[in-house]
Scaffold this motif. Structure first.
Motif, PDB file in Angstrom:
ATOM      1  N   VAL A   1     -15.217   5.724   6.433  1.00 17.37           N
ATOM      2  CA  VAL A   1     -15.587   5.886   5.026  1.00 17.37           C
ATOM      3  C   VAL A   1     -16.819   6.776   4.983  1.00 17.37           C
ATOM      4  CG1 VAL A   1     -16.363   4.759   2.905  1.00 17.37           C
ATOM      5  CG2 VAL A   1     -14.721   3.594   4.381  1.00 17.37           C
ATOM      6  N   ALA A   2     -16.786   7.799   4.128  1.00 21.04           N
ATOM      7  CA  ALA A   2     -17.951   8.665   3.936  1.00 21.04           C
ATOM      8  C   ALA A   2     -18.163   8.866   2.447  1.00 21.04           C
ATOM      9  CB  ALA A   2     -17.752  10.011   4.631  1.00 21.04           C
ATOM     10  N   ASP A   3     -19.318   8.476   1.965  1.00 18.77           N
ATOM     11  CA  ASP A   3     -19.635   8.579   0.544  1.00 18.77           C
ATOM     12  C   ASP A   3     -21.049   9.128   0.418  1.00 18.77           C
ATOM     13  OD1 ASP A   3     -18.775   7.272  -2.357  1.00 18.77           O
ATOM     14  OD2 ASP A   3     -20.932   7.270  -2.031  1.00 18.77           O
ATOM     15  N   VAL A   4     -21.215  10.110  -0.462  1.00 17.21           N
ATOM     16  CA  VAL A   4     -22.494  10.801  -0.556  1.00 17.21           C
ATOM     17  C   VAL A   4     -23.622   9.858  -0.973  1.00 17.21           C
ATOM     18  CG1 VAL A   4     -22.192  11.548  -2.966  1.00 17.21           C
ATOM     19  CG2 VAL A   4     -23.575  12.933  -1.392  1.00 17.21           C
ATOM     20  N   MET A   5     -23.303   8.791  -1.707  1.00 15.17           N
ATOM     21  CA  MET A   5     -24.325   7.842  -2.149  1.00 15.17           C
ATOM     22  C   MET A   5     -24.420   6.614  -1.237  1.00 15.17           C
ATOM     23  SD  MET A   5     -25.604   9.333  -4.755  1.00 15.17           S
ATOM     24  CE  MET A   5     -26.569   8.033  -5.516  1.00 15.17           C
ATOM     25  N   LYS A   6     -23.286   6.148  -0.734  1.00 13.66           N
ATOM     26  CA  LYS A   6     -23.248   4.889   0.007  1.00 13.66           C
ATOM     27  C   LYS A   6     -23.449   5.068   1.508  1.00 13.66           C
ATOM     28  CE  LYS A   6     -20.057   2.775  -3.322  1.00 13.66           C
ATOM     29  NZ  LYS A   6     -19.943   3.948  -4.200  1.00 13.66           N
ATOM     30  N   GLY A   7     -23.325   6.302   2.001  1.00 18.13           N
ATOM     31  CA  GLY A   7     -23.438   6.535   3.427  1.00 18.13           C
ATOM     32  C   GLY A   7     -22.070   6.586   4.091  1.00 18.13           C
ATOM     33  N   SER A   8     -22.044   6.473   5.424  1.00 21.30           N
ATOM     34  CA  SER A   8     -20.764   6.588   6.126  1.00 21.30           C
ATOM     35  C   SER A   8     -20.727   5.684   7.343  1.00 21.30           C
ATOM     36  CB  SER A   8     -20.498   8.039   6.546  1.00 21.30           C
ATOM     37  OG  SER A   8     -21.351   8.416   7.608  1.00 21.30           O
ATOM     38  N   VAL A   9     -19.496   5.306   7.716  1.00 21.01           N
ATOM     39  CA  VAL A   9     -19.285   4.464   8.880  1.00 21.01           C
ATOM     40  C   VAL A   9     -17.928   4.811   9.474  1.00 21.01           C
ATOM     41  CG1 VAL A   9     -18.368   2.584   7.431  1.00 21.01           C
ATOM     42  CG2 VAL A   9     -19.223   2.081   9.732  1.00 21.01           C
ATOM     43  N   TYR A  10     -17.840   4.791  10.810  1.00 21.99           N
ATOM     44  CA  TYR A  10     -16.608   5.155  11.517  1.00 21.99           C
ATOM     45  C   TYR A  10     -16.429   4.265  12.732  1.00 21.99           C
ATOM     46  CZ  TYR A  10     -13.698   7.844  14.818  1.00 21.99           C
ATOM     47  OH  TYR A  10     -12.750   8.237  15.737  1.00 21.99           O
ATOM     48  N   ASP A  11     -15.224   3.767  12.881  1.00 17.25           N
ATOM     49  CA  ASP A  11     -14.841   3.034  14.090  1.00 17.25           C
ATOM     50  C   ASP A  11     -13.412   3.427  14.429  1.00 17.25           C
ATOM     51  OD1 ASP A  11     -13.886   1.172  15.997  1.00 17.25           O
ATOM     52  OD2 ASP A  11     -15.332  -0.316  15.329  1.00 17.25           O
ATOM     53  N   PRO A  12     -13.201   4.069  15.581  1.00 19.48           N
ATOM     54  CA  PRO A  12     -11.847   4.542  15.914  1.00 19.48           C
ATOM     55  C   PRO A  12     -10.823   3.423  16.037  1.00 19.48           C
ATOM     56  CG  PRO A  12     -13.326   4.717  17.813  1.00 19.48           C
ATOM     57  CD  PRO A  12     -14.179   4.412  16.628  1.00 19.48           C
ATOM     58  N   GLU A  13     -11.279   2.186  16.259  1.00 22.99           N
ATOM     59  CA  GLU A  13     -10.346   1.057  16.357  1.00 22.99           C
ATOM     60  C   GLU A  13     -10.103   0.380  15.018  1.00 22.99           C
ATOM     61  OE1 GLU A  13      -8.694   0.261  19.159  1.00 22.99           O
ATOM     62  OE2 GLU A  13      -9.625   2.077  19.960  1.00 22.99           O
ATOM     63  N   GLY A  14     -10.824   0.808  13.996  1.00 20.40           N
ATOM     64  CA  GLY A  14     -10.614   0.240  12.668  1.00 20.40           C
ATOM     65  C   GLY A  14     -11.821  -0.529  12.163  1.00 20.40           C
TER      66      GLY A  14
END
Length: 350
Positions: free
Chosen positions: A41-54
């Motif tokens: 998830v990437a949002d200009v206001m909320k920030g971003s988070v990534y996990d390749p496993e979900g």
């Protein structure tokens, strides 16, 4: 194989889709063979988070409900924070980009660049943004095809009401000679309230109070929103490229309560109508207030409801009505596209 999703933008519409996917997880798996995993998830206001496993979808929704930034997500050693939108598209293992950013409809940005980056990376896109379809339909369609990517944008005209899927699939074989529609719920709501006795200013204030109109209602009341939707219908359904500048456009700012009352006394209704017509020299489109006979199917469309009339050579006139906005309805439009993506993917594997 689960579809790995990356949300670019995570406002009400994106959250609406994720909630639907959570609520209908088993039904979608059993009936459509559709399984999804949110990896980024990437949002200009909320920030971003990534996990390749979900990522944990429930935790993502809880953070947004509590108005907390995504960097408070409790992840694992794999979890990555801080990627921007283009990095999220290019560098994550998502195969479907859910593009639901706040986009300037005049330029199509940043959604156009997001779509281009996804297609260049061989990734598919579903979006509810009008801009890319109205501004860059031919270019983006070609890019998607050349890179074997799916591009879904059902929600760009009438939200979850299938104004694009219906003519492209169910009405195939027809020649659609004209499309006439009430494509903006805000103005339709205002006109019907003015018919009940409200002034223009009162109707606008009430539309804003209900959340139908923005603080700056220009796009709705000047007809611009309907004009971009007319461009999309011409490009996609009529297969005839138009730009917004090709569409003559007049809004409802000059319509008065007296004009509406006079029309009613003559057995008519005034509605803001978008009309796309196939002619001998091509397709023409116009958006303007029109007096419609009360017997016209569009004349009695109530409140914030949208409606669209397809004039078909074989099936005759086909009327489709439904909500043209709403977080759940727009989230559903993304689900429609996801289901069709999965069906195409399954067909290719077979």
């Amino acid at each position: 194989m689960a579809v790995k999703l990356a949300f670019i933008g995570f406002g009400g519409v994106g959250q609406g889709l994720l909630q639907i996917l959570q609520d209908k997880k088993e039904k979608l798996k059993q009936e459509e063979g559709l399984e999804t995993i949110v990896v980024a998830v990437a949002d200009v206001m909320k920030g971003s988070v990534y996990d390749p496993e979900g990522l944990d979808a429930d935790q993502l929704l809880q953070l947004t409900r509590e108005k907390k930034p995504l960097d408070e997500y409790k992840g694992t050693a794999r979890t990555v924070f801080g990627l921007d939108s283009l990095e999220t598209i290019k560098e994550t293992n998502a195969d479907m980009i859910v593009e639901v950013t706040f986009t300037d409809v005049k330029t199509g940005q940043p959604a156009v660049d997001h779509c281009k980056a996804a297609f260049q990376a061989g990734k598919s896109v579903i979006t509810t943004n009008k801009g890319p379809v109205a501004v860059s339909y031919q270019e983006l369609s070609k890019m998607a095809e050349e890179n074997g990517a799916f591009w879904g944008f059902e929600g760009t005209v009438m939200s979850g009401t299938p104004a694009l899927r219906l003519p492209l699939e169910t009405l195939r074989g027809n020649s659609i000679e004209q499309i006439t529609g009430i494509l903006n719920g805000t103005t339709n709501y205002m006109l019907t309230e003015m018919e009940k006795g409200l002034s223009y200013e009162e109707a606008l204030s009430q539309a804003q109070a209900h959340g139908y109109a923005e603080a700056d209602p220009t796009s709705d009341v000047e007809g611009y929103d309907a004009r971009y939707k007319a461009v999309i219908l011409s490009n996609v359904v009529m297969n005839s490229p138009l730009q917004a500048s090709d569409v003559a456009c007049t809004g409802i700012t000059q319509i008065t309560q007296d004009m509406l009352t006079d029309a009613i006394e003559r057995g008519k209704r005034i509605r803001l109508v978008a009309k796309i017509t196939r002619t001998e020299t091509g397709v023409e489109a116009v958006v303007k207030p029109e007096e419609l006979d009360v017997s016209n199917q569009l004349a009695t469309v109530p409140g914030a409801t949208n409606a669209i009339l397809f004039d078909c050579d074989l099936a005759g006139p086909i009327l489709l009505t439904g909500a043209g906005a709403g977080l759940k309805e727009t989230g559903f439009s993304l689900l429609i596209d996801l289901i069709h993506f999965e069906r195409q993917r399954t067909a290719v594997r077979q």
